[in-house]
Design a protein around this motif. Structure first.
Motif, short mmCIF file in Angstrom:
data_model
loop_
_atom_site.label_atom_id
_atom_site.label_comp_id
_atom_site.label_asym_id
_atom_site.label_seq_id
_atom_site.Cartn_x
_atom_site.Cartn_y
_atom_site.Cartn_z
N GLU A 1 0.82 -1.21 0.00
CA GLU A 1 0.00 0.00 0.00
C GLU A 1 0.85 1.26 0.00
OE1 GLU A 1 -3.03 -0.21 2.99
OE2 GLU A 1 -4.11 -1.80 1.91
N GLN A 2 2.05 1.16 0.56
CA GLN A 2 2.96 2.30 0.54
C GLN A 2 3.48 2.60 -0.86
OE1 GLN A 2 5.97 1.13 3.36
NE2 GLN A 2 4.62 1.40 5.14
N ARG A 3 3.44 1.61 -1.74
CA ARG A 3 3.96 1.77 -3.10
C ARG A 3 2.90 2.21 -4.10
NH1 ARG A 3 8.90 -0.94 -3.83
NH2 ARG A 3 9.92 -1.17 -1.80
N LEU A 4 1.64 2.22 -3.70
CA LEU A 4 0.55 2.53 -4.62
C LEU A 4 0.30 4.03 -4.68
CD1 LEU A 4 -2.01 -0.23 -3.55
CD2 LEU A 4 -0.44 -0.31 -5.49
N ASN A 5 0.02 4.52 -5.90
CA ASN A 5 -0.41 5.91 -5.99
C ASN A 5 -1.89 6.00 -5.63
OD1 ASN A 5 -2.01 5.34 -8.32
ND2 ASN A 5 -0.27 5.72 -9.68
N SER A 6 -2.45 7.18 -5.63
CA SER A 6 -3.82 7.36 -5.15
C SER A 6 -4.84 6.60 -6.00
CB SER A 6 -4.18 8.85 -5.13
OG SER A 6 -4.05 9.43 -6.42
N VAL A 7 -4.65 6.56 -7.31
CA VAL A 7 -5.57 5.84 -8.18
C VAL A 7 -5.47 4.34 -7.92
CG1 VAL A 7 -6.15 5.28 -10.57
CG2 VAL A 7 -5.52 7.62 -9.96
N GLN A 8 -4.26 3.82 -7.86
CA GLN A 8 -4.06 2.40 -7.62
C GLN A 8 -4.58 1.98 -6.25
OE1 GLN A 8 0.15 2.47 -8.12
NE2 GLN A 8 0.06 2.50 -10.36
N LYS A 9 -4.44 2.86 -5.26
CA LYS A 9 -4.94 2.54 -3.93
C LYS A 9 -6.46 2.45 -3.92
CE LYS A 9 -2.60 3.70 -0.39
NZ LYS A 9 -1.91 4.38 0.74
N GLN B 1 0.11 -1.79 -11.32
CA GLN B 1 0.75 -0.70 -12.04
C GLN B 1 0.62 -0.86 -13.56
OE1 GLN B 1 4.72 -1.00 -10.40
NE2 GLN B 1 4.31 0.54 -8.82
#
Length: 216
Positions: free
Chosen positions: A9-17, A52
């Motif tokens: 979750e730390q690696r996801l951008n806002s859209v991916q999250k 991604q």
């Protein structure tokens, strides 16, 4: 929340999250996988890379499903389905109230989601038999393994590192396979009918289909 889930979750951008958090049930995980283009590439993607790149094949999809199920509190499991004259297949099984279901990514319509209504793992796997065939109309499913718990690969960061998938693949190859067909059963199998053939391959990426004539 486990450390591994926090890490992805730390690696996801806002859209991916947002996409990740919408996978709030096994069925919604399947809906996400169904929207992804089927990849014919000969590479493995971690769950992070699937989110991604927005594509994946059955191995990638099963890893993503296992990771997403883990976020919901299920153990991250894989079951390996073995085939003859065809690609093998991976599923992310889960258990609810004592019954087995599964999430999966496939080029075939019928090799994906199963509701948690199956009393045993064998019963779950057998539900895939009639939909599991190659482009020559041969029914090809032959066996399966016990579930592999992916928590043992946390030290390799399998949820975010593509390279960890090779280690998972190697371990799957070492697992005992439980076969459920006798030689006589195999010899008497009928070919898939044309209507089922067309229905199961609806929307398939033909570049990603196994060609058994290459063995002949």
């Amino acid at each position: 929340m486990t450390k591994a889930v926090r890490l992805i979750e730390q690696r996801l951008n806002s859209v991916q999250k947002r996409v990740w958090t919408r996978m709030s049930t096994p069925a919604r995980i399947q809906e996400f996988l169904d929207r992804l283009p089927y990849s014919a590439e000969e590479r493995y993607r971690s769950p992070l890379s699937v989110l991604q790149d927005e594509q994946g094949h059955c191995f990638d999809g099963a890893l993503l499903a296992a990771a997403a199920l883990r976020r919901l509190g299920f153990p991250p499991l894989l079951v390996y389905l073995t085939a003859q004259r065809d690609d093998d297949h991976l599923l992310a099984p889960f258990k609810q109230r004592g019954f087995w279901g599964a999430v999966g990514k496939s080029n075939f319509v019928g090799l994906r989601f199963r509701e948690p209504i199956h009393k045993s793992l064998r019963e779950l796997i057998l539900s895939y038999f009639e939909s599991y065939f190659n482009i020559k109309s041969e029914k090809t499913l032959r066996g399966y393994t016990r579930p592999l718990n992916l928590t043992q690969f946390d030290r390799f960061d399998w949820m975010i590192e593509d390279a960890a998938a090779d280690k998972i693949s190697d371990r799957l190859d070492d697992l005992k396979v439980f076969s459920f067909l006798t030689k006589r059963m195999i010899a008497n199998l009928s070919p898939v009918d044309k209507r089922t053939y067309r229905a199961q391959l609806m929307g398939a990426n033909w570049a990603g289909l196994y060609d058994p004539t290459k063995e002949e």
